[in-house]
Design an enzyme around this catalytic site. Structure first.
Site, PDB file in Angstrom:
ATOM      1  N   GLU A 701       0.792  -1.070   0.044  1.00 48.43           N
ATOM      2  CA  GLU A 701      -0.018   0.000   0.078  1.00 48.43           C
ATOM      3  C   GLU A 701       0.965   1.138  -0.011  1.00 48.43           C
ATOM      4  OE1 GLU A 701      -3.518   2.027   2.560  1.00 48.43           O
ATOM      5  OE2 GLU A 701      -2.900   0.286   3.028  1.00 48.43           O
ATOM      6  N   LYS A 718      -8.596  -0.994   1.250  1.00 47.16           N
ATOM      7  CA  LYS A 718      -9.411  -1.612   2.225  1.00 47.16           C
ATOM      8  C   LYS A 718     -10.217  -2.515   1.434  1.00 47.16           C
ATOM      9  CE  LYS A 718      -9.201  -0.044   6.271  1.00 47.16           C
ATOM     10  NZ  LYS A 718      -7.953  -0.850   6.174  1.00 47.16           N
TER      11      LYS A 718
END
Length: 906
Positions: A701, A718
Site C-alpha cells: 500500500e 480496504k
C-alpha cells in the site's frame, strides 16, 4: 451518523448563551443531552409521522426569539457565493470545501464548531455581512451533545434569514433544534448505497428521482422531521454492482404545493410516505433523507452529497448556490456596497482562524464598526490553521545549494542477477547495517518500476533518530528528543519543542537545487531523507495525546547523498551523488560503477545459494504470541461496532501486535527471505544500527506520493480476502471481494477520507479518483485498492502535505480524529512503527511513502508484526479476527521459516 429523527422531546430548548466546549481529547466522553426551556416555543401543534405505535406532535418553532436578531442586509446577485463552512471535527468536511470552491467561485471559510463564540459569529454574519450562506458538515456524535455540535444549534435557531444546508449531523441538528427527538436508526449503514427519491424541491433540481433513476447516495442514517423533501427505503442498500434502487410508495407524489406545514404533512400521511411501523399490516420501511424548514431557508440532507459514490452530489451543491442567489436577489439595497466583496473573496481555509483575529483587532483600532480594507489580506498572509498548512518559510531565503551528478548504466540489472545481488554486493557485506532499500520486489512492473538503495559513506550522510517525550516531561504533546549522527561519527542531541515534522520541514526548506541537475531522470528520488515515521507522530498532525509510549524510536531517517536506483522496466541502473556546490565530488560514482560492471557470475550464484530450505510445520518450535487472545480481540470488535451504532464513528481500524523474542537474528537475511515469499510493490529494508532497529517490510500500500509536477497520489487499500487453492476458486474469491457490500463500504469511506485529507492541501477542484475499488492480486491475498489524486497548492510544503493526511486513513477509520481517540482507548499498547510510513523525502521537493503493514519490526531482539482490519456496521467479529490473522500470515511464516532454517543449519 447513526440516528433517526422522530418524536418530540418535551424538554427541548436552546442551551445557555455560552456554547459548551471541551478539549478535543475528551469530546467523545461527554454525553449529557441539551435541555431547552420551553418558553421560546409557540404552542401550535401539527402531526408528524408515527414513531412506534403512537402518534406524536412537534411544536411550531417558526417564531423563536429569545434574543432579538436584526434582519441582515439583503445581497444583490453575485458572480460568486461566500460560504461559512462549519466543521464538526469530521473527515469529509474538505470534500465539501473542494466542491463549494469550484461551484461557488470562491473557496469557503472553514471553522471548527467550537472556534467562534456566538458574538463572533453574529459579528461576521450580520455586522460585516461576510457570508452569503452556511453549510454545516457531517460529524461524529449527536446533536444533543454540546461538545459534538458546538455553535451549530445556535446558528440554526437564530440565523433565520441566512440560507443553511446541514449534512448528516447538520441535518439531524436542524431537526433536533426544531423539536424532533434523535434516536438510534434501525441499523447503521455508513458507506453503503441506497436509492434516493425526492419531491422535486429546488434543492434537487435537474436530479432524477424514483426506482428507475440513477440517483445514488452514500446513506448515513435515518431521520424524519419538518417538511420532507427526500427519502429512501430502509432495506434498499446494495453494492455498486447490484444497482438496487428504492421504490416509491406512490409515484404520483408532486412537489409540496404552497409549502404549508400542515398541508404537506397531510399529503404525505395520506400517501404513506412517513415511516410508521405498520401500514396495512405490513412494515413500512421508508426513511427520510432530506428535510427543509417551512419558513426559514434551511435544508438538511442525511446522506453525503460530497461522497465520491453519490451521483449528482455536485448538482445538489450547485442547487444550494442557486437557492442562495435567488434568496438574496429578492432584496435590493445600496448598503450592500459595504460588503467588501473583492476582499472577502480572498478568504481561504488555511487562514480562517487568524483572519478573524485580524478582523477583530482592526475593528477595535480602526474605523468604528467597519473593518479596514487591508485586514483580510493581512490576515491571509499571516494566518495558519490547526495543521500549519501554509508554510510561510517555504520560500527558503537562506538555503544550501546541493548539486547532483548521476550516471546511467544501461541494461545492467539482468546481467548481475537483479536488484538483490546489487544490494548484496554494495551493502550486504556489512549485513546491511545503516543501509536502506526501497524495494519494488513485485513482479508486476506496473505497480512499481523503481527501487532505491544506499548506505553510510557520503560526506553529507547523517542519521536522525527521534523519540517522543514522556507526557510528564513535556510542555507540548509533540515535543521529543532528536539524536543526529554525521558521517564522521559525531553526535548531537537536541530537544525539539515543535516535534519532528517541523524539524524535517525546516531541514528540507533549507536546501535548494537546480532543476537542470536531474533533468532526464525518469524518477523523482535524487537523494535526501530516507526512513520511517511511526504511528505516534500523529500527535504532530492534529491528533490527540498518545495514551501509550513506543519502545522503539518514533522516527528514523538517513540523509542519503549517495543513491543507487534501479529501473525494473528498462533494466537500467542509475548511480547518483549529491554534493555541496563548492565542494569536490566524491569517488562514489566511479567506485560503484566499477563494482557493478565487474560483478562476476560466481558472485551472483553466491548470493542465490543462501536461500533457505523449506521448513516443515513440525520443525517450528516457536512462534508469535498475540497481545490479545481471540476472545479479547472479538470483544474489542464488538465494542467498535457499538461505537459505530452510537454514531461515534463510521469505521474503526482496530489493530493488535504479535510478538516473538527471536534473539540475535540476521535482519537482512530475514528480509531476503520475506521478499522472496511475499513480494510487494512498496517493500523496504531499513537498518539503524545505533538504535538496534531493523524493518523488513512487504507492504502493498502507498500512503502518499508527491511528484515533480506537484501531483499528490494516495492508494488506500480496504478489503482483503485470501487467495484460492485452485485457479477456479481464486477467481471466485476475487469476484466475491469485488461484489462485497461490506468491503465496498470500507473502501468508500476511506476514499472519501483521503479525498478530504488531500482537499486540505490541493487546488480547489483538482482532487479526483481515477480508480475506484480495483481488485489487485498478490502472492497470498486479493485486495481492493483505490487511487486518489490532487494538485498541490504552491504555498504548501511537502511535509505539510504529509501532516494533513497522516496517519493514513486506512489505518484509522473515519472520522479520523474521533476514531483515533476511540482506538487509543481500546488498544493496549503503542502501534510503534506499524501503521506509520516508510519512504523518502527527496531534496528536490518530492516524496513517496508507504503504509507500514505486512511488516516485521525487529527492535532489541524482539520481532513484532502489527495487524488488524476495518470494523464497520456489517462486520462479523469472528470474521474480523480471522482477517487479522490472515494479514499476519505471510510475514509471520517468513520469520518462522527463516529462524527455524537458521537453527537447522547451525
Amino acid at each position: 451518523m447513526n440516528f433517526s429523527l422522530c418524536s418530540t422531546s418535551s424538554e427541548l430548548a436552546w442551551p445557555s448563551d455560552c456554547v459548551t466546549r471541551s478539549p478535543v481529547a475528551n469530546r467523545f466522553l461527554s454525553r449529557e443531552p441539551v435541555r431547552f426551556d420551553e418558553t421560546w416555543k409557540k404552542k401550535k401543534h401539527f402531526k408528524i409521522p408515527r414513531c412506534g405505535t403512537k402518534k406524536v406532535f412537534v411544536e411550531d418553532s417558526s417564531s423563536i426569539a429569545k434574543k432579538s436578531v436584526p434582519r441582515r442586509e439583503p445581497v444583490e446577485r453575485l458572480g460568486f457565493v461566500r460560504t461559512l463552512l462549519i466543521d464538526n471535527y469530521d473527515s469529509y468536511t474538505f470534500n465539501i470545501y473542494q466542491a463549494l470552491s469550484t461551484i461557488n467561485g470562491v473557496p469557503p471559510v472553514v471553522i471548527r464548531n467550537d472556534e467562534w463564540t456566538w458574538e463572533e459569529a453574529y459579528r461576521y454574519l450580520y455586522e460585516d455581512a461576510a457570508f452569503d450562506n452556511i453549510v454545516i458538515s457531517p460529524g461524529p456524535g449527536s446533536p444533543m451533545c454540546p461538545a459534538d455540535i458546538g455553535i451549530c444549534l445556535r446558528l440554526l435557531l437564530e440565523c433565520r434569514d441566512i440560507p443553511i444546508l446541514g449534512v448528516c449531523l447538520g441535518h439531524q441538528a436542524l431537526g433536533y433544534v426544531h423539536g424532533a427527538h434523535v434516536v438510534h436508526a434501525p441499523e447503521p449503514v455508513h458507506g453503503r448505497l441506497s436509492g434516493i427519491e425526492h419531491d422535486g424541491n429546488i434543492l434537487f433540481s435537474d436530479i432524477p428521482s424514483g426506482r428507475n433513476s440513477d440517483f445514488k447516495a452514500d446513506k448515513e442514517s435515518l431521520p424524519k422531521e419538518l417538511i420532507p423533501i427526500a427519502w429512501t427505503v430502509y432495506d434498499d442498500t446494495g453494492s455498486f454492482s447490484e444497482k438496487k434502487f428504492s421504490t416509491p410508495v406512490n409515484t404520483s407524489l408532486s412537489p409540496l404545493g404552497n409549502g404549508s406545514v400542515n398541508s404537506a404533512l397531510e399529503t404525505l400521511e395520506e400517501q404513506s410516505y412517513w415511516p410508521s411501523p405498520h401500514v396495512d399490516g405490513k412494515q413500512d420501511r421508508h426513511i427520510l433523507m432530506g428535510i427543509m424548514h417551512s419558513t426559514f431557508p434551511h435544508y438538511g440532507l442525511q446522506f453525503h452529497p460530497e461522497s465520491i459514490a453519490t451521483t449528482y452530489g455536485s448538482q445538489i451543491f450547485k442547487n444550494f448556490k442557486d437557492v442562495t442567489v435567488d434568496y438574496w436577489s429578492r432584496y435590493k439595497s445600496p448598503s450592500l456596497r459595504r460588503r467588501m466583496i473583492s476582499e472577502t473573496a480572498n478568504m481561504q481555509v488555511p487562514s480562517a482562524c487568524q483572519l478573524l483575529k485580524e478582523l477583530s483587532r482592526t475593528r477595535n483600532t480602526g474605523n468604528g464598526s467597519s473593518y479596514n480594507s487591508n485586514s483580510l489580506s493581512t490576515a491571509k498572509k499571516n494566518g495558519v490553521d490547526v495543521f500549519n498548512l501554509v508554510d510561510l518559510a517555504y520560500a527558503k531565503p537562506h538555503s544550501q545549494l546541493l548539486r547532483l551528478k548521476w550516471k546511467k548504466l544501461e541494461r545492467l540489472v539482468h546481467k548481475v542477477g537483479g536488484a538483490r545481488n546489487i544490494f548484496m554486493e554494495l551493502y550486504g557485506k556489512n549485513r546491511g547495517n545503516d543501509a536502506f532499500w526501497l524495494d519494488t520486489s513485485s513482479s508486476d512492473k506496473a505497480r512499481g518500476r523503481f527501487s532505491f538503495m544506499g548506505g553510510k559513506g557520503g560526506s553529507l550522510w547523517k542519521q536522525l533518530t527521534f523519540s517522543l517525550s514522556d507526557q510528564s516531561e513535556i510542555t507540548s504533546k509533540h515535543a521529543g528528543h532528536l539524536l543526529i549522527e554525521d558521517a564522521h561519527g559525531s553526535t548531537e542531541k537536541r530537544f525539539l519543542e515543535e516535534g519532528f515534522l517541523d524539524f524535517l520541514r525546516k531541514e528540507l526548506s533549507s536546501i535548494s537545487y537546480d532543476e537542470k541537475d536531474f533533468k532526464g531522470l525518469p524518477f523523482d528520488f535524487c537523494g535526501g531523507y530516507v526512513g520511517c515515521i511511526g504511528y505516534d507522530i500523529k500527535v504532530e498532525c492534529g491528533m490527540p495525546i498518545n495514551r501509550h509510549k513506543s519502545n522503539a524510536p518514533d522516527a528514523c531517517f538517513f540523509f542519503a547523498d549517495n543513491v543507487v536506483a534501479i529501473d525494473h522496466q528498462l533494466d537500467d541502473v542509475y548511480v547518483l551523488s549529491l554534493h555541496e556546490e563548492d565542494t569536490a565530488e566524491t569517488s562514489f560514482m566511479n567506485d560503484t560503477e566499477e563494482k557493478l560492471i565487474t560483478m562476476s557470475v560466481s558472485s551472483t550464484r553466491k548470493w542465490k545459494d543462501q536461500s533457505l530450505p523449506a521448513i516443515d510445520s513440525s520443525q517450528r518450535k516457536a512462534s508469535f504470541v498475540p497481545d490479545k487472545s481471540r476472545e479479547q480481540y472479538i470483544n474489542d470488535v464488538e465494542r467498535c461496532m457499538q461505537y459505530i451504532k452510537d454514531g461515534e464513528s463510521y469505521e474503526l481500524c482496530l489493530t493488535t501486535q504479535n510478538r516473538w523474542r527471536i534473539g540475535n537474528t540476521d535482519p537482512l537475511g530475514l528480509y531476503l527471505h520475506l521478499r522472496e515469499k511475499n513480494p510487494a510493490p512498496y517493500a523496504a529494508f531499513l537498518n539503524f544500527s545505533n538504535s538496534n532497529l531493523s524493518l523488513c517490510c512487504s507492504s502493498p500500500e502507498r500512503f502518499l506520493r508527491l511528484d515533480r509536477n506537484g501531483m499528490l497520489e494516495a492508494k488506500p487499500i480496504k478489503g482483503t480476502i485470501a487467495r484460492g487453492s485452485t485457479p477456479e476458486e481464486d477467481e471466485l474469491l476475487k469476484f466475491e471481494l469485488k461484489l462485497s457490500e461490506k468491503n465496498q463500504a470500507e473502501n468508500l469511506m476511506i476514499v472519501d477520507l483521503l479525498r478530504n485529507d488531500l482537499g486540505r492541501v490541493c487546488e480547489p477542484g483538482s482532487v479526483h479518483v481515477p480508480n475506484l475499488m480495483d481488485v489487485e492480486t498478490y502472492t497470498t491475498v486479493h485486495t481492493m485498492v483505490s487511487t486518489v489524486r490532487g494538485l498541490k497548492k504552491t504555498d504548501i510544503s511537502p511535509v505539510e502535505c504529509v501532516r494533513a493526511a497522516f496517519p493514513g486513513g486506512s489505518m484509522t477509520g473515519a472520522p479520523k480524529l474521533r476514531s483515533v481517540e476511540i482506538l487509543d482507548s481500546l488498544e493496549n499498547c503503542s502501534r510503534g512503527l506499524y501503521s506509520g510510513s516508510i519512504g523518502y523525502f527527496s531534496y528536490n521537493g518530492t516524496f513517496d511513502l508507504n503504509i507500514v503493514i505486512r511488516t516485521v519490526v525487529i527492535h532489541e531482539d524482539e520481532a513484532t508484526i502489527g495487524a488488524g482490519g476495518a470494523i464497520v456496521a456489517l462486520s462479523n467479529p469472528e470474521d474480523e479476527f480471522e482477517e487479522m490473522i490472515l494479514k499476519t500470515r505471510a510475514p509471520a511464516n517468513a520469520v518462522i521459516e527463516f529462524c527455524s532454517g537458521s537453527s537447522e543449519r547451525h
